[in-house]
Enzyme design. Structure first.
Site: not given
Length: 315
Positions: A17, A141, A207, A246, A248, A261, A263, A267
């Site tokens: 990433e 990601s 993305y 963050r 999900d 999951e 994070n 981002g």
């Protein structure tokens, strides 16, 4: 905190990433400079780095392996330099999708049933029905993410996911609305709903500009919104998170949330999901970056005070 700081932004790094991390880091550096801070951009492309003399805090804008798996956090702990985000143990736990799910299960946080496979030759699991999702256990990601809509997709999907890790997490595919919840300073931000225009929210749709629509605050009633946020906060606590992350979360048709999951270094481009959620809460991008720095420094000051208070008196 309003004083001007010497900040090192770690960006890029050696993971799959890298390109997204470079974009995150550049946006963060620009924002922090706009606030008057002296900012150095440091790229540990080979997993090594030297911080500029006088660095007061490190802003981690790394993604994927090395950045999110606890490695760089341990390096910074050894240097005794404060840094943004979760510590090494929480980062390692969150980056390992199986460990995250085990922690969630132990804490009573709703998550999909799962199994772990390490070979494309493993037969279809008895008693399971498609659709399923397969993803590398230790990647971020949506790297290597595979959707298994038919039994015939099983072997090829595992082969593809195994290119990115030696272990693959297989879980039931939750049918519902896809959301993400930013957590900042121990509080849940407004829920973001993610709607790809075509297909699933994979790496490409995540993305590629224009491929996905985002709605924040998401259009749920207040009780459902709170259930989603509570599930996200539960997952954050289960991995031992601090400062921000963050989470999900899928939401079934009946409103039940299912955590996918966590994070720990989400981002940070100006169009990323955590900044969107912060904006919906009334915090602009530069203020969000400053808040992340403040959380790291405040934690460091508390630790120093605690250590001073613990120091034995000198006779």
């Amino acid at each position: 905190m309003n004083r001007k700081l010497n900040i090192a932004v770690l960006l890029g790094g050696p993971s799959a990433e890298r390109e997204v991390s470079l974009r995150s880091g550049a946006a963060v550096a620009k924002a922090l400079r706009s606030l008057g801070h002296l900012v150095a951009e440091v790229d540990p492309q080979d997993g090594r780095f030297d911080l500029p003399a006088g660095t007061e805090v490190v802003f981690l804008a790394l993604h994927g392996t090395y950045g999110e798996d606890g490695t760089v956090q341990r390096q910074l702990d050894e240097l005794d330099v404060p840094y943004t985000g979760c510590d090494a143990d929480a980062s390692q736990a969150a980056f390992d999708k199986v460990l995250t799910k085990q922690r969630c299960q132990a804490a009573g946080v709703p998550t999909a049933k799962f199994l772990v496979v390490n070979s494309a030759a493993v037969p279809w699991p008895s008693g399971w029905q498609p659709p399923l999702v397969a993803k590398p256990v230790r990647q971020g990601s949506s790297v290597g993410l595979q959707f298994i809509e038919r039994v015939a997709d099983w072997g090829p999907a595992l082969s593809e996911a195994l290119k990115f890790d030696s272990d693959v997490l297989v879980e039931e595919k939750i049918i519902g609305r896809e959301t993400t919840v930013g957590i900042l300073g121990g509080e849940a931000l407004p829920v973001v709903e993610v709607r790809p225009k075509a297909g699933a929210y994979d790496y490409r749709n995540k993305y590629t500009a224009g491929c996905t629509e985002y709605f924040c605050p998401a259009d749920f009633d207040a009780p459902t919104t709170r259930r989603i946020q509570v599930a996200a906060l539960g997952a954050f606590a289960a991995i031992g998170g601090r400062d921000y992350a963050r989470v999900d979360v899928m939401v079934r048709a009946d409103g039940d949330p299912v955590v996918l999951e966590v994070n720990t270094l989400p981002g940070m481009t100006e169009t990323s999901l955590l900044p969107k959620a912060a904006a919906a809460a009334g915090m602009d991008y530069a203020q969000l970056c400053q808040r992340m720095v403040d959380l790291a420094l405040l934690r460091n000051e508390k630790l120093k005070t605690k250590n001073v208070n613990r120091a034995p008196a000198i006779a």
